[in-house]
Design a protein around this motif. Sequence first.
Motif, PDB file in Angstrom:
ATOM      1  N   TRP A  79       0.756   3.667 -10.789  1.00 26.30           N
ATOM      2  CA  TRP A  79       1.265   2.501 -10.395  1.00 26.30           C
ATOM      3  C   TRP A  79       0.539   1.584 -11.324  1.00 26.30           C
ATOM      4  O   TRP A  79       1.004   0.759 -11.820  1.00 26.30           O
ATOM      5  CB  TRP A  79       1.065   2.227  -9.055  1.00 26.30           C
ATOM      6  CG  TRP A  79       1.723   1.118  -8.762  1.00 26.30           C
ATOM      7  CD1 TRP A  79       3.109   0.934  -8.112  1.00 26.30           C
ATOM      8  CD2 TRP A  79       0.974  -0.353  -8.575  1.00 26.30           C
ATOM      9  NE1 TRP A  79       3.410  -0.308  -7.666  1.00 26.30           N
ATOM     10  CE2 TRP A  79       2.066  -1.291  -8.159  1.00 26.30           C
ATOM     11  CE3 TRP A  79       0.099  -0.843  -9.036  1.00 26.30           C
ATOM     12  CZ2 TRP A  79       2.127  -2.619  -7.901  1.00 26.30           C
ATOM     13  CZ3 TRP A  79      -0.254  -2.361  -8.974  1.00 26.30           C
ATOM     14  CH2 TRP A  79       0.978  -2.955  -8.281  1.00 26.30           C
ATOM     15  N   ARG A 131       7.758  -0.849  -8.979  1.00 28.44           N
ATOM     16  CA  ARG A 131       7.378   0.152 -10.098  1.00 28.44           C
ATOM     17  C   ARG A 131       8.767   0.707 -10.798  1.00 28.44           C
ATOM     18  O   ARG A 131       8.586   1.176 -11.995  1.00 28.44           O
ATOM     19  CB  ARG A 131       6.467   1.336  -9.746  1.00 28.44           C
ATOM     20  CG  ARG A 131       7.217   2.188  -8.687  1.00 28.44           C
ATOM     21  CD  ARG A 131       6.323   3.375  -8.450  1.00 28.44           C
ATOM     22  NE  ARG A 131       5.826   4.186  -9.547  1.00 28.44           N
ATOM     23  CZ  ARG A 131       4.732   4.781  -9.377  1.00 28.44           C
ATOM     24  NH1 ARG A 131       3.728   4.829  -8.237  1.00 28.44           N
ATOM     25  NH2 ARG A 131       4.296   5.645 -10.519  1.00 28.44           N
ATOM     26  N   LEU A 144      -5.869   0.009  -1.255  1.00 24.19           N
ATOM     27  CA  LEU A 144      -5.591  -1.249  -2.123  1.00 24.19           C
ATOM     28  C   LEU A 144      -5.664  -2.429  -0.988  1.00 24.19           C
ATOM     29  O   LEU A 144      -5.561  -3.651  -1.342  1.00 24.19           O
ATOM     30  CB  LEU A 144      -4.163  -1.163  -2.777  1.00 24.19           C
ATOM     31  CG  LEU A 144      -3.884  -0.846  -4.256  1.00 24.19           C
ATOM     32  CD1 LEU A 144      -4.523  -1.763  -4.994  1.00 24.19           C
ATOM     33  CD2 LEU A 144      -4.669   0.459  -4.345  1.00 24.19           C
ATOM     34  N   GLU A 159       0.841  -1.198   0.144  1.00 22.16           N
ATOM     35  CA  GLU A 159      -0.011  -0.029  -0.006  1.00 22.16           C
ATOM     36  C   GLU A 159       0.793   1.285   0.013  1.00 22.16           C
ATOM     37  O   GLU A 159       0.548   2.242  -0.561  1.00 22.16           O
ATOM     38  CB  GLU A 159      -0.965   0.027   1.343  1.00 22.16           C
ATOM     39  CG  GLU A 159      -2.130  -0.818   1.208  1.00 22.16           C
ATOM     40  CD  GLU A 159      -1.661  -2.105   1.903  1.00 22.16           C
ATOM     41  OE1 GLU A 159      -2.465  -2.938   2.470  1.00 22.16           O
ATOM     42  OE2 GLU A 159      -0.569  -2.673   1.828  1.00 22.16           O
ATOM     43  N   VAL A 188      -1.825   5.833  -7.280  1.00 22.61           N
ATOM     44  CA  VAL A 188      -2.525   4.837  -7.770  1.00 22.61           C
ATOM     45  C   VAL A 188      -2.681   4.855  -9.107  1.00 22.61           C
ATOM     46  O   VAL A 188      -2.211   3.793  -9.847  1.00 22.61           O
ATOM     47  CB  VAL A 188      -3.925   4.954  -6.934  1.00 22.61           C
ATOM     48  CG1 VAL A 188      -4.845   3.740  -7.782  1.00 22.61           C
ATOM     49  CG2 VAL A 188      -3.994   4.637  -5.525  1.00 22.61           C
ATOM     50  N   GLU A 208       3.608   1.754  -1.308  1.00 26.59           N
ATOM     51  CA  GLU A 208       4.355   2.073  -2.545  1.00 26.59           C
ATOM     52  C   GLU A 208       3.083   2.412  -3.462  1.00 26.59           C
ATOM     53  O   GLU A 208       3.458   3.513  -4.615  1.00 26.59           O
ATOM     54  CB  GLU A 208       5.026   0.814  -3.249  1.00 26.59           C
ATOM     55  CG  GLU A 208       5.501   0.750  -4.717  1.00 26.59           C
ATOM     56  CD  GLU A 208       5.921  -0.312  -5.276  1.00 26.59           C
ATOM     57  OE1 GLU A 208       5.924  -0.397  -6.603  1.00 26.59           O
ATOM     58  OE2 GLU A 208       6.345  -1.372  -4.499  1.00 26.59           O
ATOM     59  N   ILE A 209       2.242   1.806  -3.575  1.00 34.56           N
ATOM     60  CA  ILE A 209       1.012   2.040  -4.486  1.00 34.56           C
ATOM     61  C   ILE A 209       0.160   3.490  -4.531  1.00 34.56           C
ATOM     62  O   ILE A 209       0.004   4.178  -5.453  1.00 34.56           O
ATOM     63  CB  ILE A 209       0.031   0.710  -4.795  1.00 34.56           C
ATOM     64  CG1 ILE A 209       0.670  -0.460  -5.021  1.00 34.56           C
ATOM     65  CG2 ILE A 209      -1.071   1.045  -5.804  1.00 34.56           C
ATOM     66  CD1 ILE A 209       0.102  -1.724  -4.923  1.00 34.56           C
ATOM     67  N   GLU A 210      -0.261   3.469  -3.230  1.00 32.80           N
ATOM     68  CA  GLU A 210      -1.281   4.461  -2.859  1.00 32.80           C
ATOM     69  C   GLU A 210      -1.034   5.948  -3.068  1.00 32.80           C
ATOM     70  O   GLU A 210      -1.791   6.572  -3.384  1.00 32.80           O
ATOM     71  CB  GLU A 210      -1.983   4.242  -1.521  1.00 32.80           C
ATOM     72  CG  GLU A 210      -2.688   2.913  -1.586  1.00 32.80           C
ATOM     73  CD  GLU A 210      -3.351   2.608  -0.041  1.00 32.80           C
ATOM     74  OE1 GLU A 210      -3.207   3.366   0.868  1.00 32.80           O
ATOM     75  OE2 GLU A 210      -4.145   1.609   0.089  1.00 32.80           O
TER      76      GLU A 210
END
Length: 296
Positions: free
Chosen positions: A145, A176, A205, A135, A142, A137-139
Motif C-alpha cells: 500500500w 489502492r 496505521l 486500517e 502495508v 485496507e492498509i494493514e
Amino acid sequence: MLLVHGFPESWYSWRHQLPVLAAAGYRAAAIDVRGYGRSSRPGDVAAYRMLDLVADNVAVVRALGEESAVIVGHDWGATIAADSALLEPEVFRAVGLLSVPYAPHGGPRPSEVFARMGGDEEFYVSRFQRPGRAEAEIEPDVRGWLAGFYAAMSADTMPAPDAPDPHFAGRDGALRDRFPAGRLPAWLSEHDLDVYAGEFERTGLTGALNRYRNMDRDWEDLAALDGAPLTQPSVFIGGRSDASTMWLADAIDAYPTTLPGLTGCHLLDDCGHWIQQERPAEVNRILTDWLASLPA
C-alpha cells in the motif's frame, strides 16, 4: 531547526536534509510525530488534536535546551509547523512550508467540505475518518500500500492526467485500486521502502490516521485564529505536479496577505508531493539560502 514530517512518513523523510543542515552549521532535529515510529501512540483519538502536537513541538525544543527554533514541515507537517508558529510565536521564529500551502483558519467545517468533493466518488480524507476503516485496507499489506501511495503522488510514477484520480475511490472500491503498480519512484529505494514499511508494520496505521480524525476538533479548538496571517519569516517550496499546490493555487496567490513575512515561494518543475525526497539538492539549497538570510 525542528523538522516535522507528514503522512505516511517518519523522521526518515528528512534523511537528505539532516547532514546538509549540520554541515552548514545548524542544529537540526527531525522528529517522529505523535502516533508514528518511535514516538508515543495514545489510544484516545482526541490526543492527536493540533493543540497537543504543537505542545509536543515546544517540548522537543525545550528538551534540547533551546528557547526558540526554526520549524520546517512537509505535508501534514507543514500545517503543524504553521499552527506551531501561530500558537507559539516566541518559540518558533521562522517557518518553512513544503508541499501544502498555508491557508488561514476559518470557513466551513472540514469534514463537510471533504464530503462534498468527488461527487459519486469518495475523497481519501473522508475515507480516513472512521476508525478502523482505512486500517482494514492498509494493514494487511502495508508495504504494498505504501509503495502504491508514494508512487501515486510522485512526478515520475503518478497516473496520467486522464487516468482515474488516486486521491479518490469508488464507493465500493479501495484507494489502492488506482495506485500505480510494478515500479517504485526514483527517489524511493527498496531499502527506503523497507524502513517506512517496517515502522508501520510494527505500529499499525491508527496513530498516523488519527491526525485526519481531528480536523473538525482543530476547527473548533483554533477558531480564535480564523483569518490570521502567519507573520514570521517564511519560505514555501512546492512541486508543480503535486495536487496540493494545484488544488490550493488560490492560497499561494494570497501569500502577500496571508504570509507577509514570505521571502521565497518556489515551485519546482517535474516534482510531485514528496518534495524533499524527490528533489533533495534543490530543497537543501533553498533551505540553507533561506536560513542564512534570517536575522540572527
